[in-house]
Design a protein around this motif. Structure first.
Motif, PDB file in Angstrom:
ATOM      1  N   CYS A  99      50.552  18.603  14.428  1.00  0.00           N
ATOM      2  CA  CYS A  99      51.384  17.453  15.456  1.00  0.00           C
ATOM      3  C   CYS A  99      50.643  16.644  15.485  1.00  0.00           C
ATOM      4  CB  CYS A  99      51.116  18.917  16.229  1.00  0.00           C
ATOM      5  SG  CYS A  99      49.013  19.166  17.038  1.00  0.00           S
ATOM      6  N   THR A 100      51.398  16.232  16.882  1.00  0.00           N
ATOM      7  CA  THR A 100      50.567  14.702  17.565  1.00  0.00           C
ATOM      8  C   THR A 100      49.540  15.518  18.979  1.00  0.00           C
ATOM      9  OG1 THR A 100      52.333  14.096  18.479  1.00  0.00           O
ATOM     10  CG2 THR A 100      52.311  12.897  16.743  1.00  0.00           C
ATOM     11  N   GLN A 101      49.312  14.385  19.004  1.00  0.00           N
ATOM     12  CA  GLN A 101      47.785  14.810  20.494  1.00  0.00           C
ATOM     13  C   GLN A 101      48.911  15.171  21.590  1.00  0.00           C
ATOM     14  OE1 GLN A 101      44.223  11.912  20.482  1.00  0.00           O
ATOM     15  NE2 GLN A 101      46.339  10.287  20.691  1.00  0.00           N
ATOM     16  N   ASN A 102      49.902  14.767  20.941  1.00  0.00           N
ATOM     17  CA  ASN A 102      50.458  15.075  22.806  1.00  0.00           C
ATOM     18  C   ASN A 102      51.214  16.319  22.868  1.00  0.00           C
ATOM     19  OD1 ASN A 102      49.509  12.675  24.145  1.00  0.00           O
ATOM     20  ND2 ASN A 102      50.646  11.500  22.864  1.00  0.00           N
ATOM     21  N   SER A 103      51.009  16.511  21.066  1.00  0.00           N
ATOM     22  CA  SER A 103      52.200  17.641  21.884  1.00  0.00           C
ATOM     23  C   SER A 103      51.934  19.201  22.896  1.00  0.00           C
ATOM     24  CB  SER A 103      52.627  18.407  20.126  1.00  0.00           C
ATOM     25  OG  SER A 103      52.811  17.640  19.200  1.00  0.00           O
ATOM     26  N   GLU A 104      52.972  19.838  22.653  1.00  0.00           N
ATOM     27  CA  GLU A 104      52.303  21.165  23.866  1.00  0.00           C
ATOM     28  C   GLU A 104      53.117  22.375  22.887  1.00  0.00           C
ATOM     29  OE1 GLU A 104      50.991  19.678  27.981  1.00  0.00           O
ATOM     30  OE2 GLU A 104      53.426  19.693  27.614  1.00  0.00           O
ATOM     31  N   PHE A 105      52.177  23.333  23.243  1.00  0.00           N
ATOM     32  CA  PHE A 105      53.081  24.398  22.812  1.00  0.00           C
ATOM     33  C   PHE A 105      53.203  25.564  23.848  1.00  0.00           C
ATOM     34  CE2 PHE A 105      51.205  22.437  19.262  1.00  0.00           C
ATOM     35  CZ  PHE A 105      51.910  22.357  18.364  1.00  0.00           C
ATOM     36  N   ALA A 106      54.042  26.240  24.209  1.00  0.00           N
ATOM     37  CA  ALA A 106      54.183  27.797  25.125  1.00  0.00           C
ATOM     38  C   ALA A 106      55.098  28.669  24.930  1.00  0.00           C
ATOM     39  CB  ALA A 106      54.411  27.078  26.314  1.00  0.00           C
ATOM     40  N   THR A 107      55.003  29.679  25.276  1.00  0.00           N
ATOM     41  CA  THR A 107      55.644  30.629  25.255  1.00  0.00           C
ATOM     42  C   THR A 107      56.141  31.502  26.488  1.00  0.00           C
ATOM     43  OG1 THR A 107      53.605  32.831  25.089  1.00  0.00           O
ATOM     44  CG2 THR A 107      54.887  32.198  22.931  1.00  0.00           C
ATOM     45  N   PRO A 108      56.607  30.146  27.684  1.00  0.00           N
ATOM     46  CA  PRO A 108      56.694  30.713  29.097  1.00  0.00           C
ATOM     47  C   PRO A 108      57.794  31.745  29.426  1.00  0.00           C
ATOM     48  CG  PRO A 108      57.807  29.294  28.304  1.00  0.00           C
ATOM     49  CD  PRO A 108      57.544  29.568  27.126  1.00  0.00           C
ATOM     50  N   GLY A 109      58.060  32.418  28.749  1.00  0.00           N
ATOM     51  CA  GLY A 109      59.414  33.247  29.029  1.00  0.00           C
ATOM     52  C   GLY A 109      59.163  34.005  29.955  1.00  0.00           C
ATOM     53  N   VAL A 110      57.705  34.447  30.234  1.00  0.00           N
ATOM     54  CA  VAL A 110      57.544  35.454  31.883  1.00  0.00           C
ATOM     55  C   VAL A 110      58.090  35.231  32.832  1.00  0.00           C
ATOM     56  CG1 VAL A 110      55.474  34.573  31.486  1.00  0.00           C
ATOM     57  CG2 VAL A 110      55.004  36.981  32.505  1.00  0.00           C
ATOM     58  N   ASN A 111      57.632  33.370  33.230  1.00  0.00           N
ATOM     59  CA  ASN A 111      58.435  32.710  34.156  1.00  0.00           C
ATOM     60  C   ASN A 111      59.618  33.225  34.397  1.00  0.00           C
ATOM     61  OD1 ASN A 111      55.462  32.268  34.795  1.00  0.00           O
ATOM     62  ND2 ASN A 111      55.307  30.553  33.042  1.00  0.00           N
ATOM     63  N   ASN A 128      43.889  33.894  17.670  1.00  0.00           N
ATOM     64  CA  ASN A 128      43.022  35.032  17.839  1.00  0.00           C
ATOM     65  C   ASN A 128      43.946  35.852  19.715  1.00  0.00           C
ATOM     66  OD1 ASN A 128      42.196  33.987  21.017  1.00  0.00           O
ATOM     67  ND2 ASN A 128      41.497  32.292  19.486  1.00  0.00           N
ATOM     68  N   ARG A 129      43.720  36.412  19.813  1.00  0.00           N
ATOM     69  CA  ARG A 129      44.375  38.442  20.576  1.00  0.00           C
ATOM     70  C   ARG A 129      43.810  37.418  21.513  1.00  0.00           C
ATOM     71  NH1 ARG A 129      45.692  43.463  20.635  1.00  0.00           N
ATOM     72  NH2 ARG A 129      45.396  44.127  22.580  1.00  0.00           N
ATOM     73  N   LYS A 130      43.443  36.730  22.221  1.00  0.00           N
ATOM     74  CA  LYS A 130      42.467  36.742  23.502  1.00  0.00           C
ATOM     75  C   LYS A 130      43.438  35.301  24.528  1.00  0.00           C
ATOM     76  CE  LYS A 130      39.638  39.359  25.551  1.00  0.00           C
ATOM     77  NZ  LYS A 130      39.560  40.183  24.477  1.00  0.00           N
ATOM     78  N   LEU A 131      44.114  34.274  23.099  1.00  0.00           N
ATOM     79  CA  LEU A 131      44.796  33.336  22.911  1.00  0.00           C
ATOM     80  C   LEU A 131      45.639  33.469  23.151  1.00  0.00           C
ATOM     81  CD1 LEU A 131      44.965  30.409  23.373  1.00  0.00           C
ATOM     82  CD2 LEU A 131      45.349  29.720  21.434  1.00  0.00           C
ATOM     83  N   ALA A 132      46.337  34.623  22.006  1.00  0.00           N
ATOM     84  CA  ALA A 132      47.885  35.112  22.397  1.00  0.00           C
ATOM     85  C   ALA A 132      48.097  35.496  23.254  1.00  0.00           C
ATOM     86  CB  ALA A 132      48.367  35.817  20.841  1.00  0.00           C
ATOM     87  N   LEU A 133      47.520  36.295  24.137  1.00  0.00           N
ATOM     88  CA  LEU A 133      48.139  36.776  25.734  1.00  0.00           C
ATOM     89  C   LEU A 133      47.923  36.161  26.590  1.00  0.00           C
ATOM     90  CD1 LEU A 133      45.703  40.214  24.514  1.00  0.00           C
ATOM     91  CD2 LEU A 133      48.561  39.966  25.039  1.00  0.00           C
ATOM     92  N   ASP A 134      46.600  35.569  26.322  1.00  0.00           N
ATOM     93  CA  ASP A 134      47.117  34.406  27.587  1.00  0.00           C
ATOM     94  C   ASP A 134      48.282  33.201  27.472  1.00  0.00           C
ATOM     95  OD1 ASP A 134      46.618  31.821  28.959  1.00  0.00           O
ATOM     96  OD2 ASP A 134      44.582  32.093  28.730  1.00  0.00           O
ATOM     97  N   GLY A 139      52.150  32.294  30.276  1.00  0.00           N
ATOM     98  CA  GLY A 139      53.176  31.385  30.066  1.00  0.00           C
ATOM     99  C   GLY A 139      52.895  30.206  30.148  1.00  0.00           C
ATOM    100  N   GLU A 140      51.635  29.523  30.324  1.00  0.00           N
ATOM    101  CA  GLU A 140      51.284  28.209  30.761  1.00  0.00           C
ATOM    102  C   GLU A 140      51.637  27.700  29.039  1.00  0.00           C
ATOM    103  OE1 GLU A 140      47.751  27.945  32.510  1.00  0.00           O
ATOM    104  OE2 GLU A 140      48.933  27.400  34.622  1.00  0.00           O
ATOM    105  N   ARG A 141      51.337  25.543  28.900  1.00  0.00           N
ATOM    106  CA  ARG A 141      51.365  25.820  28.019  1.00  0.00           C
ATOM    107  C   ARG A 141      49.896  25.020  27.601  1.00  0.00           C
ATOM    108  NH1 ARG A 141      55.533  20.223  29.131  1.00  0.00           N
ATOM    109  NH2 ARG A 141      57.334  21.421  30.192  1.00  0.00           N
TER     110      ARG A 141
END
Length: 234
Positions: A99-111, A128-134, A139-141
């Motif tokens: 990815c490029t350094q400006n790319s972002e990732f999120a699973t924001p459905g909870v919001n 890792n588990r903590k990051l996945a659950l975070d 839902g933050e990017r």
């Protein structure tokens, strides 16, 4: 040789029919514009429909992600922008992700009232588990740097141009090897990752033995020892 597929084609149908795969040594997924993939069509999900209709939508998504994750042809996600929800899952399902350094990732459905449960299947196995659950609970990017540290992507490039160059360089490098032992290696990797340590070591030893019995396996070692370029059969 690069073959670019039109975005109007259905990726699941391409993977299911293997129309991309017979002569392919590497598949690259990339997009144009600021969004790599935003996942499901929310208007489709919000429309009144039966549970069976909704199950079909998620079943198709699951089929695609599993085909990508278990493909014996290497799949690279080349992300230049935002990947959210099932789009983030798509990145996690690929063998390699840049990815490029400006790319972002999120699973924001909870919001918005729809927890990204299916996205968590691949994301939860990539990071890792903590990051996945975070990601799933807040839902933050997350930034490209965080995605790299967490294991969602394997390389971060400073610009779109450098992302394209690096993606094509690695795809060409992969394509330059024999597909016979690359496929064998990927299939074994996926298989042994589900096994206990001792069993995984035994199964992988057998994969090495099988690799050595391949014509291209023998050719590779002979070429290296004799300081010449290999001549692959596959």
């Amino acid at each position: 040789m690069w073959k670019q597929s039109t975005p109007k084609l259905d990726l699941l149908e391409l993977m299911e029919t293997r129309s991309l795969l017979p002569n392919s040594r590497c598949i690259v997924l990339r997009s144009t514009g600021p969004v790599f993939s935003s996942g499901h069509d929310l208007t489709q999900l919000a429309a009144p429909s039966s549970p069976d209709t909704r199950r079909t939508i998620f079943s198709r998504s699951n089929s695609l992600m599993l085909l990508l994750a278990t493909s014996s042809v290497p799949v690279i996600a080349s992300v230049d922008g935002l990947a959210t929800a099932a789009g983030c899952r798509l990145v996690a399902a690929c063998h390699i992700a840049f990815c490029t350094q400006n790319s972002e990732f999120a699973t924001p459905g909870v919001n918005i009232g729809l927890f990204c449960s299916t996205a968590g299947v691949q994301v939860g196995r990539a990071v890792n588990r903590k990051l996945a659950l975070d990601m799933l609970i807040s839902g933050e990017r997350i930034s490209a740097a965080t995605a790299l540290r967490g294991g969602l992507v394997s390389r971060v490039l400073p610009s779109s141009q450098e992302l394209r160059r690096e993606t094509e360089r690695i795809a060409t490098l992969i394509a330059g090897n024999s597909s016979a032992f690359v496929k064998l290696g990927i299939d074994n990797f996926n298989r042994q990752m589900t096994m206990p340590l001792v069993e995984a070591a035994d199964v992988s030893s057998e994969a090495m033995v099988k690799n050595l019995s391949l014509e291209d396996g023998y050719e590779g070692l002979e070429a290296f020892l004799n300081k010449r370029d290999p001549s692959w059969k596959e």
